[in-house]
Write an enzyme that holds these catalytic residues in place. Structure first.
Site, PDB file in Angstrom:
ATOM      1  N   ASN A  19     -13.739   6.491   5.053  1.00  0.00           N
ATOM      2  CA  ASN A  19     -13.904   5.586   6.191  1.00  0.00           C
ATOM      3  C   ASN A  19     -12.890   5.809   7.310  1.00  0.00           C
ATOM      4  OD1 ASN A  19     -16.238   4.295   5.289  1.00  0.00           O
ATOM      5  ND2 ASN A  19     -15.054   2.906   3.998  1.00  0.00           N
TER       6      ASN A  19
ATOM      7  N   PHE B 278       0.812  -1.222   0.000  1.00  0.00           N
ATOM      8  CA  PHE B 278       0.000   0.000   0.000  1.00  0.00           C
ATOM      9  C   PHE B 278       0.846   1.273   0.000  1.00  0.00           C
ATOM     10  CE2 PHE B 278      -2.758  -3.108   2.251  1.00  0.00           C
ATOM     11  CZ  PHE B 278      -3.796  -3.136   1.339  1.00  0.00           C
TER      12      PHE B 278
ATOM     13  N   HIS C  44      -4.399   6.333  -1.382  1.00  0.00           N
ATOM     14  CA  HIS C  44      -4.976   6.326  -0.036  1.00  0.00           C
ATOM     15  C   HIS C  44      -3.905   6.553   1.036  1.00  0.00           C
ATOM     16  CE1 HIS C  44      -8.945   5.975   1.461  1.00  0.00           C
ATOM     17  NE2 HIS C  44      -9.011   4.686   1.714  1.00  0.00           N
TER      18      HIS C  44
END
Length: 185
Positions: A112, A14, A19
């Site tokens: 979120n 990631f 993000h």
């Protein structure tokens, strides 16, 4: 003491995703100010030091994005940091890439990580530094877009955005909030 949190997802896969722009900003902020992110506790990677003479704790939650609040609440409690001294840096789909904006509060707006923070902090009234990542081109879905690595041709703009975010987060530590918003918004 100030707390500056960058949102993202842990793990090599990631690392360079859209993000994770909050994590990338924290890494660069730590590097600029000689703060080692070598303390792992409260489900976070953290480091303490000084920015502009003020004590700060820099935080990268290791809970994955959607559970970020689980890490941040205990850190604020442990260091006795007021909500007003918290800044959260994260990605924003509705802003063009390269743009950054301070916000004094707000809803989760579908993010979120912010939703988790609001839930665990018991308030939406915490300061934010939003970094634009833009909306995905058709037919790419949002969930795929935010977890996509930056392309090589996007890296110069990303580097400029991160440099600007570091300057803005540095100014957050000792600048009046209204002056900060006027300067960067």
């Amino acid at each position: 003491m100030k707390c500056i949190v960058g949102l993202g997802n842990p793990g090599k896969k990631f690392e360079m995703t859209r993000h994770n722009v909050g994590f990338l900003a924290i890494d660069r902020l730590a590097e600029k100010h000689g703060i080692s992110l070598n303390e792992a506790k409260f489900n976070a990677l953290m480091g303490t030091g000084r920015i502009n003479g003020e004590r700060v704790v820099l935080v990268k939650p290791l809970t994955y994005m959607n559970l970020s609040g689980e890490a941040v609440r205990p850190i604020l409690d442990y260091y006795k940091i007021e909500i007003d001294d918290l800044l959260v840096i994260y990605d924003d789909l509705d802003m063009v890439p390269g743009k950054l904006r301070f916000r004094p509060k707000g809803s989760a707006g579908g993010h979120n990580g912010i939703k988790s923070l609001i839930q665990h902090l018991g308030t939406a009234e915490f300061k934010r530094l939003k970094l634009g990542i833009g909306r995905p081109p058709h037919p790419i879905k949002v969930v795929d877009w935010v977890l996509m690595n930056y392309r090589k041709d996007e890296l110069p703009e990303l580097n400029e955005t991160l440099d600007n975010a570091v300057t803005a987060a540095t100014d957050f530590v000792d600048t009046d909030w209204l002056a900060l918003m006027n300067r960067y918004n």
